[in-house]
Design an enzyme around this catalytic site. Structure first.
Site, PDB file in Angstrom:
ATOM      1  N   HIS A  17      97.614  -5.046   4.291  1.00 53.19           N
ATOM      2  CA  HIS A  17      97.284  -4.142   3.186  1.00 53.19           C
ATOM      3  C   HIS A  17      97.280  -2.719   3.716  1.00 53.19           C
ATOM      4  O   HIS A  17      96.253  -2.215   4.189  1.00 53.19           O
ATOM      5  CB  HIS A  17      95.928  -4.540   2.590  1.00 53.19           C
ATOM      6  CG  HIS A  17      95.514  -3.735   1.397  1.00 53.19           C
ATOM      7  ND1 HIS A  17      94.554  -4.164   0.504  1.00 53.19           N
ATOM      8  CD2 HIS A  17      95.915  -2.517   0.936  1.00 53.19           C
ATOM      9  CE1 HIS A  17      94.391  -3.265  -0.443  1.00 53.19           C
ATOM     10  NE2 HIS A  17      95.200  -2.234  -0.196  1.00 53.19           N
ATOM     11  N   HIS A  19      99.322   1.055   2.552  1.00 55.76           N
ATOM     12  CA  HIS A  19     100.276   1.783   1.696  1.00 55.76           C
ATOM     13  C   HIS A  19     100.982   2.794   2.584  1.00 55.76           C
ATOM     14  O   HIS A  19     100.302   3.639   3.200  1.00 55.76           O
ATOM     15  CB  HIS A  19      99.541   2.502   0.567  1.00 55.76           C
ATOM     16  CG  HIS A  19      98.734   1.574  -0.292  1.00 55.76           C
ATOM     17  ND1 HIS A  19      99.194   1.078  -1.488  1.00 55.76           N
ATOM     18  CD2 HIS A  19      97.496   1.028  -0.111  1.00 55.76           C
ATOM     19  CE1 HIS A  19      98.267   0.288  -2.009  1.00 55.76           C
ATOM     20  NE2 HIS A  19      97.233   0.230  -1.194  1.00 55.76           N
ATOM     21  N   HIS A 197      96.059  -5.642  -6.367  1.00 51.30           N
ATOM     22  CA  HIS A 197      94.727  -5.088  -6.145  1.00 51.30           C
ATOM     23  C   HIS A 197      93.852  -5.576  -7.299  1.00 51.30           C
ATOM     24  O   HIS A 197      94.227  -5.425  -8.475  1.00 51.30           O
ATOM     25  CB  HIS A 197      94.754  -3.568  -6.164  1.00 51.30           C
ATOM     26  CG  HIS A 197      95.342  -2.926  -4.939  1.00 51.30           C
ATOM     27  ND1 HIS A 197      96.572  -3.234  -4.435  1.00 51.30           N
ATOM     28  CD2 HIS A 197      94.834  -1.965  -4.113  1.00 51.30           C
ATOM     29  CE1 HIS A 197      96.803  -2.500  -3.357  1.00 51.30           C
ATOM     30  NE2 HIS A 197      95.775  -1.719  -3.148  1.00 51.30           N
ATOM     31  N   GLU A 200      88.450  -4.197  -6.753  1.00 52.00           N
ATOM     32  CA  GLU A 200      88.083  -3.059  -5.893  1.00 52.00           C
ATOM     33  C   GLU A 200      87.037  -2.245  -6.676  1.00 52.00           C
ATOM     34  O   GLU A 200      85.888  -2.168  -6.291  1.00 52.00           O
ATOM     35  CB  GLU A 200      89.329  -2.223  -5.574  1.00 52.00           C
ATOM     36  CG  GLU A 200      89.043  -1.022  -4.669  1.00 52.00           C
ATOM     37  CD  GLU A 200      90.279  -0.141  -4.429  1.00 52.00           C
ATOM     38  OE1 GLU A 200      91.240  -0.203  -5.220  1.00 52.00           O
ATOM     39  OE2 GLU A 200      90.259   0.644  -3.447  1.00 52.00           O
ATOM     40  N   ASP A 278      94.490  -0.001   4.483  1.00 55.69           N
ATOM     41  CA  ASP A 278      94.712   0.568   3.145  1.00 55.69           C
ATOM     42  C   ASP A 278      95.456   1.915   3.228  1.00 55.69           C
ATOM     43  O   ASP A 278      96.676   1.955   3.088  1.00 55.69           O
ATOM     44  CB  ASP A 278      93.375   0.692   2.399  1.00 55.69           C
ATOM     45  CG  ASP A 278      93.543   0.696   0.880  1.00 55.69           C
ATOM     46  OD1 ASP A 278      94.678   0.540   0.393  1.00 55.69           O
ATOM     47  OD2 ASP A 278      92.520   0.856   0.177  1.00 55.69           O
ATOM     48  N   ASP A 279      94.722   3.007   3.432  1.00 53.09           N
ATOM     49  CA  ASP A 279      95.313   4.353   3.501  1.00 53.09           C
ATOM     50  C   ASP A 279      94.718   5.074   4.708  1.00 53.09           C
ATOM     51  O   ASP A 279      93.881   5.974   4.557  1.00 53.09           O
ATOM     52  CB  ASP A 279      95.010   5.120   2.204  1.00 53.09           C
ATOM     53  CG  ASP A 279      95.546   4.380   0.981  1.00 53.09           C
ATOM     54  OD1 ASP A 279      96.763   4.404   0.775  1.00 53.09           O
ATOM     55  OD2 ASP A 279      94.735   3.751   0.265  1.00 53.09           O
TER      56      ASP A 279
HETATM   57  N1  ADE Z   1      96.937   3.061  -3.812  1.00 44.66           N
HETATM   58  C1  ADE Z   1      96.753   3.396  -2.536  1.00 44.66           C
HETATM   59  N2  ADE Z   1      95.565   2.963  -2.112  1.00 44.66           N
HETATM   60  C2  ADE Z   1      94.971   2.320  -3.153  1.00 44.66           C
HETATM   61  C3  ADE Z   1      93.756   1.637  -3.347  1.00 44.66           C
HETATM   62  N3  ADE Z   1      92.831   1.525  -2.388  1.00 44.66           N
HETATM   63  N4  ADE Z   1      93.498   1.125  -4.559  1.00 44.66           N
HETATM   64  C4  ADE Z   1      94.381   1.238  -5.539  1.00 44.66           C
HETATM   65  N5  ADE Z   1      95.557   1.867  -5.412  1.00 44.66           N
HETATM   66  C5  ADE Z   1      95.849   2.400  -4.233  1.00 44.66           C
HETATM   67 ZN    ZN Z   2      95.364  -0.608  -1.402  1.00 39.98          ZN
END
Ligand code: ADE
Ligand code: ZN
Length: 339
Positions: A17, A19, A197, A200, A278-279
């Site tokens: 996971h 992006h 997703h 969350e 994630d990011d």
């Molecule tokens: N796009 C990038 N990161 C995300 C996240 N944590 N939740 C939803 N969309 C995303």
């Molecule tokens: Zn994500």
């Protein structure tokens, strides 16, 4: 409490996971903005990083989409993916399944081909240079409508062999999985894997929908599933993997403190939890930092860390032989580390 950061650093891991647009480090963003003559509304890298303070998912997404505007040429996508893969391989990530958001690019007039050619070239070069294995997952933006997702899938089909599945991301609340039932059915009929997703920020009902209507093979995040005991029982029964992202959860206020992160409760309930970044450029850490932060806060044991790393390989979209190879590498590491 034992310091497991060295053990975690050397541990063979999968990342399921991440992006690619969320790996856009401020330094690279400033450099590419200069190269493409795009102006950023920040004086420098420090000002950009200082802006990374979020009260919720939408606060983050606003900056995430703004950052993407800098990406314009094939070589930008190459540089972005290569930087991530170099870093991931350096953290002993042996296999990475990477989301990309085509609509974040094509809606600005960037050709789908530009995006996928740049990402793909970096993936192949990184596989050769670092021995990491990689796969791409095409993610639909859920704040847009299903017709736009359908058009994106059409546009992607000439490159069908370059992505293994479809995902669903962006603003969760108010955009339930049911909105994308038809496009997911078509993707599955094309042999694509499905993930989404869910849970969350959205309610447990969205996790149910992702399972029942989108027929996903993994849930991305899934934190709020814990509010629904019957749902937890189902996820355990089906051994449905959750791609959990601890630093993301902290920075997006999904948890208010890492000591209250649900990861240990997930493991104790029998859920197939994995740890992911994630990011990472926005949330303060790649996969090792995610493992270390949650291990320290919860006092996770070495065995729990090994279970989490093993779950990453078991939950990956790899054939059984590849999974066994990676799990054997994990076993050997653990044996050597215990000697
Ligand atoms: N796009 C990038 N990161 C995300 C996240 N944590 N939740 C939803 N969309 C995303
Ligand atoms: Zn994500």
């Amino acid at each position: 409490m034992a310091d497991l950061s060295g053990f975690i650093a050397g541990l063979p891991k999968a990342e399921l996971h991440v992006h690619i647009e969320g790996t856009f480090e401020p330094e690279l963003m400033v450099a590419l903005a200069a190269r493409n003559k795009v102006s950023l509304p920040y004086a420098d890298v420090d000002a950009l990083r200082a802006a990374y303070s979020f009260g919720n998912l939408q606060d983050f997404l606003d900056l995430y989409y703004q950052g993407m505007n800098v990406l314009q040429q094939e070589r930008d996508y190459y540089d972005l993916a290569m930087a991530y893969l170099r870093r991931a391989a350096g953290q002993n990530v042996l296999h990475a399944e990477i989301f990309f958001d085509p609509q974040g690019h094509t809606d600005r007039g960037i050709a789908f081909r530009t995006v996928i050619d740049g990402l793909w070239a970096a993936m192949k070069d990184a596989e050769r240079a670092f021995g990491i294995s990689t796969a791409l997952i095409l993610s639909f933006l859920r704040h847009l409508d299903e017709a736009a997702a359908e058009r994106t899938l059409d546009e992607a089909l000439p490159w069908r062999e370059r992505f293994i599945g479809v995902g669903l991301d962006s603003s969760e609340k108010g955009h339930p999985p049911s909105k994308f039932q038809r496009v997911f059915a078509r993707a599955r009929s094309l042999g694509l894997k499905a993930v989404a997703h869910a849970g969350e920020e959205g309610p447990p009902a969205y996790v149910h929908e992702a399972l029942d209507l989108l027929r996903v093979q993994r849930i991305d995040h899934g934190n709020r599933a814990l509010e629904d005991a019957a749902l937890v029982a189902r996820l355990v029964r089906e051994q449905m993997p959750l791609t959990v992202c601890p630093l993301s959860n902290l920075r997006l206020c999904v948890v208010d403190d890492m000591t209250r992160h649900p990861l240990r409760r997930m493991l104790q309930a029998g859920l197939v939890a994995t740890v992911n970044s994630d990011d990472p450029a926005y949330f303060g850490g790649y996969v090792n930092e995610n493992f270390t932060a949650v291990q320290r806060a919860l006092g996770l044991s070495r065995d729990e860390i090994v279970t989490l790393a093993g779950n990453g390989f078991r939950a990956a979209f790899l054939d059984d032989a590849a999974k066994q190879r990676y799990l054997a590498a994990l076993d050997s590491y653990v044996v050597a580390a215990s000697a």
